[in-house]
Scaffold this motif. Structure first.
Motif: not given
Length: 727
Positions: A543-553, A722-724
């Motif tokens: 449906e839609c692509e979820l793209e994680l570009v960056h994560f951090g604290v 539709s993501w649960d």
């Protein structure tokens, strides 16, 4: 050479013998004929013949000349071989080297590599300058170039010494001293874990937490009136924090399982039981909210039997204490039950030697830099100690307790905040003390090197898989075009390229709208870990692509805003701040910053953002229904038009709206009306109970008595993902 000369000698001798036999036979014949024709032909008597000594002289001369020629030839070939072996260049190679690297090592052009691999099974078309080559192809290229190969980096990698730091061997039982128990409070969300702990240590943690949910793990030392001390770990009960509960169970001695008497056993209750069993940690049952009228502690005990948690009342060994965290009833009985179990376990630790512990939580503080909460398991931590955890190290500058008070040393089972980390370690990392800063750097370098080697192995594996895929695709393409004439093959390829049209700007925008790039920032490592674990469950990429570009604290920075602008993404912050300057910069650049204090609110927001990227769906809303009572036709000009006589059964028919014809439950036609009449008058709306005549825009459709006409309108409805995520 000798064999060749012998062969020539044998041939020449055979030839000489043949000539001698021939000359002997000739002499015999001549003597016979001379007797008959001597008087008539006197000339025949003077026929010459070759003498044997003349042939031998010729053979000897020929052989000596041949020997001389063969000897010179062999000497020349020997010289050329020796010169070629001397000029063979040695090339240093390693497994997984690229085409460009091999060309550089050989001091040749890249085209030489392609030329050497031309008539092999490798797909030349898929080879790029940065493509990795297998060992077979490296050897093939070196062989064709007439060079010698030498494996270099492979040998260097093998001899690299393991520099990692490891735990000490088990201590001598005589050196062990009693220590406080480390107790983890577990249970389902909103069953009263934080309120219970708050009553035990008489602080207002619950009031500070958003929505009454523990957002991340906390470690606290509680002193009881009897003088006993207990270290409590408060783990989140929310579904998102499964990994944090597992981590809490791994460093604990006793698990207090909190179950609400009015709610019973829930999903996270079962998960907490499983974590305790996996870590082989004993359980103390705290049945909370017993002050409520609907409380049923016996029901809780019976439900727990299904999960092999058998209370003492039912012949088991699990202590069950009825408590009320809100009123503080029976909390001392719970503490005493915990101390009793700890005494039975005979908990001891070695307070001497290098420190060993576990990172419970890690976060970045604005003024103090990377900070960790840790449980000391062995040794005594002091200011100035050099620690290693994961791929980061620290020289301890400051230590503080759960109230923020500075302390000078931390003994086993004691929770402590540590400041002085060069980088932020991950929650769950093992802490080990080393002798010096150079040693700490050595350990960290080794761990980074190991991680890099693992990554290289995975990359090579993926490259090999991709190479095989390309080879298979190339083979199939060759089979496809193999039987065709070159003109036909060129034409088909041209047609295929023609079909691959470049993406138009409008299509590109539509494609980009089906991708949601996001940046995640959290207050502590565990919170970010929990959010990433939830994102791992995302299964609606179609449906839609979820793209994680960056994560951090840490708080949201200018770099995060720039990154979001580049990728057209959204920044999600959990328990972090974004300063006014950052928010103004984001607004200027058109970047959305969404801050949340409760994890499920963040996930709901993410679901909404994903849904907004989906195309709208069309829903049909029925306006009216009519049944066909009679059919007839009217003449318009030179053609007959079928007309249906109808009665409106429900709602109303509106001429400008859309219609459909239904027969026996199947849709026969969809479209619009050309005419709608009541008696002889043209009308646009006809209401329930009224009769009318109507004709369709498709004259080929035949009406039948009993058919249904439905008037409807289409409305765009926002689609929902539709993501649960599971909560």
């Amino acid at each position: 050479m000798n064999q060749k000369i012998l062969k020539v000698e044998n041939l020449l001798r055979f030839h000489t013998i043949c000539r001698q036999l021939h000359s002997l036979g000739q002499r015999k014949t001549l003597s016979q004929w001379r007797h008959v024709f001597s008087s008539a032909y006197p000339v025949w008597t003077a026929q010459p013949y070759t003498r044997p000594w003349q042939t031998d002289a010729l053979v000897g001369a020929a052989l000596s000349q041949y020997r001389l020629l063969v000897t010179k030839k062999e000497e020349r070939s020997r010289k050329s071989q020796s010169s070629s072996t001397k000029s063979k260049k040695e090339v240093e190679v390693w497994i997984g080297m690229t085409v460009e690297e091999l060309a550089r090592a050989m001091e040749k052009d890249i085209d030489c590599i392609y030329e050497a691999l031309m008539n092999t099974t490798i797909d030349i078309d898929s080879l790029e300058a940065d493509s990795h080559l297998d060992e077979v192809w490296i050897k093939e290229v070196i062989k064709k170039a007439g060079m010698k190969l030498k494996w270099s980096k492979l040998k260097q990698d093998k001899v690299r010494e393991n520099k990692d730091a490891v735990r000490r061997p088990q201590a001598d039982p005589a050196l062990l001293t009693p220590r406080s128990p480390v107790v983890t409070i577990m249970g389902h969300v909103d069953h009263g874990k934080t309120t219970l702990l708050d009553k035990l240590r008489k602080t207002q943690v619950a009031a500070m937490e958003a929505g009454g949910i523990t957002q991340h793990i906390g470690a606290f030392l509680v002193s009881l009136p009897s003088g006993e001390k207990i270290t409590f770990l408060d783990t989140p009960g929310h579904a998102a924090f499964s990994a944090m509960r597992a981590r809490g169970a791994q460093v604990t001695d006793i698990v207090i399982l909190v179950v609400a008497a009015d709610d019973g056993v829930m999903k996270q209750t079962v998960e907490s039981i499983q974590h305790a069993k996996d870590a082989q940690v004993p359980i103390v049952l705290a049945i909370n909210k017993c002050d409520k009228a609907e409380a049923d502690p016996e029901k809780v005990k019976k439900e727990l039997l299904a999960y092999d948690v058998v209370c003492e009342d039912y012949g088991g060994d699990v202590q069950a204490v009825h408590v009320s965290a809100l009123t503080g009833d029976n909390l001392m009985a719970l503490a005493e039950a915990t101390i009793t179990l700890a005494e039975m376990l005979e908990l001891k630790a070695d307070p001497t030697g290098p420190v060993e512990g576990t990172v419970i939580e890690s976060f970045t503080d604005k003024g103090r830099g990377p900070v960790t909460t840790a449980i000391i398991q062995r040794g005594t931590l002091r200011k100035g100690s050099i620690l290693v955890a994961g791929k980061s190290w620290a020289k301890v500058r400051l230590m503080f307790d759960e109230n923020g008070k500075t302390i000078n040393e931390a003994c086993p089972s004691m929770p402590v905040g540590i400041i002085g980390w060069r980088d932020l370690p991950s929650a769950g990392d093992e802490i080990l003390e080393v002798e010096s800063e150079p040693r700490a750097r050595e350990v960290v370098d080794w761990r980074k090197y190991e991680q890099e080697q693992e990554k290289n192995k995975e990359d090579l594996k993926m490259i090999e898989e991709k190479r095989k895929e390309h080879q298979e695709a190339h083979r199939k393409a060759r089979e496809k075009y193999g039987t065709l004439h070159w003109k036909e093959r060129s034409f088909i390829k041209y047609q295929e390229k023609k079909k691959q049209k470049p993406i138009k700007p409008k299509e590109k925008v539509e494609r980009d709208s089906n991708v949601l790039p996001i940046i995640i920032k959290g207050d502590v490592d565990g919170s970010v870990e929990a959010i990433l674990n939830i994102m791992d469950t995302y299964d609606a990429s179609h449906e839609c692509e979820l793209e994680l570009v960056h994560f951090g604290v840490g708080d949201i920075s200018e770099n995060d805003v720039n990154l979001a602008e580049t990728f057209h993404g959204v920044i999600y912050g959990f328990n972090v701040n974004a300063g006014n300057v950052i928010q103004q910069s984001a607004a200027k650049k058109g970047v959305q910053i969404k801050l949340h204090k409760i994890i499920y609110r963040l996930i709901e927001d993410l679901q909404g953002e994903l849904s907004s990227r989906l195309p709208c769906t069309l829903e049909e809303h029925v306006i009216g229904e009519a049944s066909i009572l009679a059919t007839f036709s009217v003449t318009e000009g030179k053609k007959k038009v079928p007309v249906a006589g109808c009665r409106v059964q429900k709602g109303q028919l509106e001429k400008p709206k859309k219609f459909k014809l239904i027969r026996n439950g199947h849709i026969i036609w969809k479209g619009s009306l050309t005419s709608l009449k009541h008696h002889k008058d043209d009308i646009s709306i006809i209401k329930t109970g009224m009769d009318c005549g109507l004709s369709l825009d498709d004259e080929k459709i035949e009406f039948k008595v009993g058919d249904e006409i439905v008037c409807y309108e289409e409305k765009e409805v926002l689609a929902k993902t539709s993501w649960d995520p599971g909560f």
